[in-house]
Design an enzyme around this catalytic site. Structure first.
Site, PDB file in Angstrom:
ATOM      1  N   SER A  31      31.119  -9.080  71.533  1.00  0.00           N
ATOM      2  CA  SER A  31      29.988  -8.244  71.937  1.00  0.00           C
ATOM      3  C   SER A  31      28.716  -8.608  71.169  1.00  0.00           C
ATOM      4  O   SER A  31      27.672  -8.012  71.390  1.00  0.00           O
ATOM      5  CB  SER A  31      30.323  -6.770  71.719  1.00  0.00           C
ATOM      6  OG  SER A  31      30.748  -6.543  70.384  1.00  0.00           O
ATOM      7  N   ASN A 118      36.011   1.306  64.278  1.00  0.00           N
ATOM      8  CA  ASN A 118      36.007   2.346  65.308  1.00  0.00           C
ATOM      9  C   ASN A 118      35.055   3.495  64.977  1.00  0.00           C
ATOM     10  O   ASN A 118      34.294   3.951  65.835  1.00  0.00           O
ATOM     11  CB  ASN A 118      37.426   2.876  65.519  1.00  0.00           C
ATOM     12  CG  ASN A 118      38.349   1.792  66.045  1.00  0.00           C
ATOM     13  OD1 ASN A 118      37.905   0.699  66.392  1.00  0.00           O
ATOM     14  ND2 ASN A 118      39.652   2.090  66.109  1.00  0.00           N
ATOM     15  N   THR A 163       6.275  20.601 104.065  1.00  0.00           N
ATOM     16  CA  THR A 163       7.721  20.808 104.073  1.00  0.00           C
ATOM     17  C   THR A 163       8.217  19.971 105.251  1.00  0.00           C
ATOM     18  O   THR A 163       7.516  19.862 106.272  1.00  0.00           O
ATOM     19  CB  THR A 163       8.123  22.292 104.272  1.00  0.00           C
ATOM     20  OG1 THR A 163       7.630  22.736 105.538  1.00  0.00           O
ATOM     21  CG2 THR A 163       7.557  23.179 103.166  1.00  0.00           C
ATOM     22  N   HIS A 164       9.354  19.363 105.112  1.00  0.00           N
ATOM     23  CA  HIS A 164       9.866  18.434 106.141  1.00  0.00           C
ATOM     24  C   HIS A 164       8.877  17.297 106.411  1.00  0.00           C
ATOM     25  O   HIS A 164       8.876  16.728 107.502  1.00  0.00           O
ATOM     26  CB  HIS A 164      10.174  19.163 107.450  1.00  0.00           C
ATOM     27  CG  HIS A 164      10.947  20.427 107.276  1.00  0.00           C
ATOM     28  ND1 HIS A 164      12.321  20.481 107.254  1.00  0.00           N
ATOM     29  CD2 HIS A 164      10.515  21.694 107.061  1.00  0.00           C
ATOM     30  CE1 HIS A 164      12.715  21.735 107.059  1.00  0.00           C
ATOM     31  NE2 HIS A 164      11.630  22.503 106.939  1.00  0.00           N
ATOM     32  N   SER A 285      -0.742  -9.989  98.652  1.00  0.00           N
ATOM     33  CA  SER A 285       0.257 -10.725  99.412  1.00  0.00           C
ATOM     34  C   SER A 285      -0.154 -12.179  99.443  1.00  0.00           C
ATOM     35  O   SER A 285      -1.334 -12.507  99.442  1.00  0.00           O
ATOM     36  CB  SER A 285       0.326 -10.170 100.831  1.00  0.00           C
ATOM     37  OG  SER A 285       0.845 -11.141 101.710  1.00  0.00           O
ATOM     38  N   LYS A 291      -3.997  -7.243 101.798  1.00  0.00           N
ATOM     39  CA  LYS A 291      -2.987  -6.349 101.225  1.00  0.00           C
ATOM     40  C   LYS A 291      -3.214  -5.984  99.769  1.00  0.00           C
ATOM     41  O   LYS A 291      -3.645  -6.808  98.969  1.00  0.00           O
ATOM     42  CB  LYS A 291      -1.600  -7.013 101.324  1.00  0.00           C
ATOM     43  CG  LYS A 291      -1.117  -7.170 102.733  1.00  0.00           C
ATOM     44  CD  LYS A 291      -0.554  -5.888 103.289  1.00  0.00           C
ATOM     45  CE  LYS A 291       0.888  -5.750 102.833  1.00  0.00           C
ATOM     46  NZ  LYS A 291       1.517  -4.584 103.467  1.00  0.00           N
ATOM     47  N   GLU A 298       6.970   1.152  93.472  1.00  0.00           N
ATOM     48  CA  GLU A 298       8.124   0.670  94.248  1.00  0.00           C
ATOM     49  C   GLU A 298       9.242   0.191  93.319  1.00  0.00           C
ATOM     50  O   GLU A 298      10.424   0.482  93.523  1.00  0.00           O
ATOM     51  CB  GLU A 298       7.708  -0.462  95.183  1.00  0.00           C
ATOM     52  CG  GLU A 298       6.899   0.004  96.371  1.00  0.00           C
ATOM     53  CD  GLU A 298       6.412  -1.167  97.207  1.00  0.00           C
ATOM     54  OE1 GLU A 298       6.943  -1.349  98.304  1.00  0.00           O
ATOM     55  OE2 GLU A 298       5.523  -1.904  96.750  1.00  0.00           O
ATOM     56  N   TYR A 325      40.550   5.216  70.209  1.00  0.00           N
ATOM     57  CA  TYR A 325      39.660   4.102  70.548  1.00  0.00           C
ATOM     58  C   TYR A 325      40.378   3.085  71.429  1.00  0.00           C
ATOM     59  O   TYR A 325      41.542   2.735  71.206  1.00  0.00           O
ATOM     60  CB  TYR A 325      39.154   3.398  69.282  1.00  0.00           C
ATOM     61  CG  TYR A 325      38.284   2.200  69.618  1.00  0.00           C
ATOM     62  CD1 TYR A 325      36.928   2.362  69.852  1.00  0.00           C
ATOM     63  CD2 TYR A 325      38.842   0.932  69.775  1.00  0.00           C
ATOM     64  CE1 TYR A 325      36.138   1.280  70.214  1.00  0.00           C
ATOM     65  CE2 TYR A 325      38.055  -0.155  70.141  1.00  0.00           C
ATOM     66  CZ  TYR A 325      36.697   0.030  70.359  1.00  0.00           C
ATOM     67  OH  TYR A 325      35.924  -1.030  70.727  1.00  0.00           O
ATOM     68  N   GLN A 330      33.688  -0.802  74.248  1.00  0.00           N
ATOM     69  CA  GLN A 330      32.665  -1.816  73.993  1.00  0.00           C
ATOM     70  C   GLN A 330      31.713  -1.931  75.187  1.00  0.00           C
ATOM     71  O   GLN A 330      30.576  -2.352  75.044  1.00  0.00           O
ATOM     72  CB  GLN A 330      33.343  -3.160  73.710  1.00  0.00           C
ATOM     73  CG  GLN A 330      32.403  -4.252  73.302  1.00  0.00           C
ATOM     74  CD  GLN A 330      33.141  -5.421  72.663  1.00  0.00           C
ATOM     75  OE1 GLN A 330      33.638  -5.324  71.557  1.00  0.00           O
ATOM     76  NE2 GLN A 330      33.259  -6.512  73.396  1.00  0.00           N
ATOM     77  N   LYS A 333      27.833  -0.261  75.831  1.00  0.00           N
ATOM     78  CA  LYS A 333      26.551  -0.643  75.238  1.00  0.00           C
ATOM     79  C   LYS A 333      25.532  -1.169  76.226  1.00  0.00           C
ATOM     80  O   LYS A 333      24.393  -0.706  76.262  1.00  0.00           O
ATOM     81  CB  LYS A 333      26.786  -1.660  74.114  1.00  0.00           C
ATOM     82  CG  LYS A 333      27.403  -0.984  72.924  1.00  0.00           C
ATOM     83  CD  LYS A 333      27.906  -1.912  71.885  1.00  0.00           C
ATOM     84  CE  LYS A 333      28.882  -1.184  71.002  1.00  0.00           C
ATOM     85  NZ  LYS A 333      30.112  -0.718  71.695  1.00  0.00           N
TER      86      LYS A 333
HETATM   87  N1  ARG Z   1      32.673  -4.235  69.123  1.00  0.00           N
HETATM   88  C1  ARG Z   1      33.494  -3.070  69.159  1.00  0.00           C
HETATM   89  C2  ARG Z   1      32.889  -2.035  70.125  1.00  0.00           C
HETATM   90  O1  ARG Z   1      31.794  -2.207  70.487  1.00  0.00           O
HETATM   91  C3  ARG Z   1      33.595  -2.482  67.803  1.00  0.00           C
HETATM   92  C4  ARG Z   1      34.851  -1.718  67.575  1.00  0.00           C
HETATM   93  C5  ARG Z   1      36.001  -2.639  67.607  1.00  0.00           C
HETATM   94  N2  ARG Z   1      37.191  -1.983  67.262  1.00  0.00           N
HETATM   95  C6  ARG Z   1      38.383  -2.520  67.490  1.00  0.00           C
HETATM   96  N3  ARG Z   1      39.428  -1.864  67.118  1.00  0.00           N
HETATM   97  N4  ARG Z   1      38.489  -3.659  68.113  1.00  0.00           N
HETATM   98  O2  ARG Z   1      33.522  -1.086  70.514  1.00  0.00           O
END
Ligand code: ARG
Length: 465
Positions: A31, A118, A163-164, A285, A291, A298, A325, A330, A333
């Site tokens: 990651s 974790n 309205t509408h 355009s 234009k 948009e 966990y 992961q 993110k």
């Molecule tokens: N890169 C992991 C995440 O974003 C960190 C935690 C990893 N923990 C593990 N037991 N592999 O969740």
């Protein structure tokens, strides 16, 4: 040992593993490509953790000093763009920890005492998101302030309310803009509320069960400015509700932006001609020289889709996970990062664009005069003269039909003509048939009368000061 096994030595769990990871698996599981953006939160969290370990006598003063120095040096390296992120080290946490050991030696290996990635990652995401929420709240305030000032400037400008998407009743353009201020004000409340649950400390949950070291979690929470410690270690490492809550709040912000965008796009079309957006927010355009396209609204309408998608993605990510966990987490993110980026850019660009909004009151007025927008006012007028509302509604419907046949607005009929529908009509009827009369009559809390709009502007100014 083979070369591959040697390379594997850089991994945190290497002793047990006899087989190297393929490049594909490394790339798939790593990651660091995206979570490196958590580096500052990661270092902040580690500094607080180390400080507490030292205060508890778990870490010596010398080790603590070395860790502090090393982490600060790493922060400087990253800031200067001199830090080398390694895919082999999987994520932001292992990259920083390995570099720390490189720099300060054995003390670096002691930082992870009483901690797991974790609870570390959950802490990092919360710290990072807390900062982003604060920025977003500031941007939301800025956008509201722009809308409030435009509302004040245009409290007396009249446009047809729909309205509408059919002409309904005349409203103040300022009133219309303040409807969006209400939406964004609720968004701010929601974010502030979500922030309270973001701002809780998982650290100390370790991998899932807590830790046997005598940690002072409250101390870390205080150092990090967090409101409380999470109270169940399993929940602490696996909970991503806070991310979902934030995404839901962000989705509503974008939903409001998207509705506003739709209106701006309609209003700018030749058929409405109510507004002009500043040139800097439009494009031309490549083929049609005449234009001017409202690209920014948009795109905002379009980008709303991805933020909605991220919310659905996060909810789906969590729905099947057993405690505690799982690596699935992961995947929280990238959606979160993209939601934050999209939201911040959109709020900034909208504040700038709307500050330069140009309004065309004549076109709005002409449109309001086309749709018999004061028909309800005529019915109310007859009710005040003693006619039951249902009968008044019917009388006015006949008047509207006649006006439509003659190709004029209801307000353009003569007194004599109006009297043929009901004898109670007198010369004062034109006070209520005018757009201004209609607006001023709605002088109730939350109504569109310019006096009410100004009162709301004052309230918002105080609120946003
Ligand atoms: N890169 C992991 C995440 O974003 C960190 C935690 C990893 N923990 C593990 N037991 N592999 O969740």
């Amino acid at each position: 040992m083979s070369d591959n096994q040697l390379a594997n030595k850089s991994q945190a769990w290497s002793a047990l593993f006899s087989e190297p990871m393929s490049d594909l698996v490394k790339r798939y599981t790593a990651s660091v490509g995206f979570d490196q953006r958590l580096w500052r939160a990661d270092i902040t969290g580690s500094l607080a953790h180390a400080e507490m370990l030292a205060a508890q006598g778990i870490l010596s003063a010398e080790d603590h000093a070395a860790i502090q120095r090393g982490l600060n040096e790493i922060a400087a390296e990253i800031e200067a763009g001199q830090f080398e992120w390694k895919l082999d080290l999987e994520d932001v946490h292992l990259n920083i920890e390995a570099r720390l050991t490189e720099r300060v030696g054995i003390a670096g290996k002691r930082l992870h005492t009483g901690r797991s990635r974790n609870d570390q990652v959950a802490t990092d995401v919360r710290l990072w998101l807390r900062g982003e929420i604060d920025e977003i709240s500031g941007l939301l305030g800025g956008l509201q302030r722009v809308l409030v000032e435009q509302a004040d400037r245009h409290a007396d400008v009249i446009l047809p309310g729909f309205t509408h998407l059919q002409v309904a009743q005349p409203v103040s353009f300022g009133h219309h803009l303040l409807a969006y201020v209400e939406m964004f004000a609720r968004d701010s409340e929601r974010l502030a509320d979500a922030r309270r649950r973001v701002n809780r400390l998982p650290l100390g949950a370790a991998a899932l069960a807590g830790t046997s070291y005598p940690l002072d979690r409250e101390r870390v929470a205080r150092t990090l400015g967090m409101e409380a410690c999470s109270q169940n270690s399993l929940d602490a490492v696996s909970d991503r509700d806070f991310a979902i809550e934030f995404s839901a709040a962000a989705t509503l912000v974008m939903l409001h932006i998207s509705r506003l965008s739709e209106e701006l796009i309609l209003w700018m079309s030749q058929n409405f001609g109510f507004i002009a957006l500043p040139d800097a927010f439009c494009t031309g355009s490549s083929i049609m020289p005449q234009k001017k396209n409202p690209d920014v609204p948009e795109l905002a309408r379009g980008k709303t889709g991805r933020v909605v998608g991220h919310l659905v993605g996060l909810v789906t990510l969590m729905k099947g996970q057993p405690l505690a966990y799982n690596k699935d987490n992961q995947e929280d993110k990238e959606p979160l990062f993209d939601t934050v980026d999209t939201l911040k850019d959109t709020l900034r660009i909208f504040a700038d664009m709307l500050a330069g909004l140009r309004v065309k009151p004549e076109a709005m007025r002409a449109a309001a005069l086309k749709g018999h927008a004061t028909a309800t006012d005529l019915a109310d007028y007859l009710v005040k003269k003693g006619l039951p509302f249902r009968d008044a509604h019917e009388v006015v419907a006949h008047a509207v039909k006649t006006a439509t046949q003659q190709g004029v607005d209801l307000a353009a009929l003569t007194l004599e003509q109006l009297q043929t529908f009901d004898a109670r009509v007198e010369a004062d009827v034109f006070d209520v048939l005018s757009l201004e009369g209609s607006l001023n009559a709605r002088n109730v809390l939350g109504g569109t009368a310019p006096a009410q709009v100004r009162a709301q502007v004052a309230r918002h100014r105080t609120r946003l000061a």
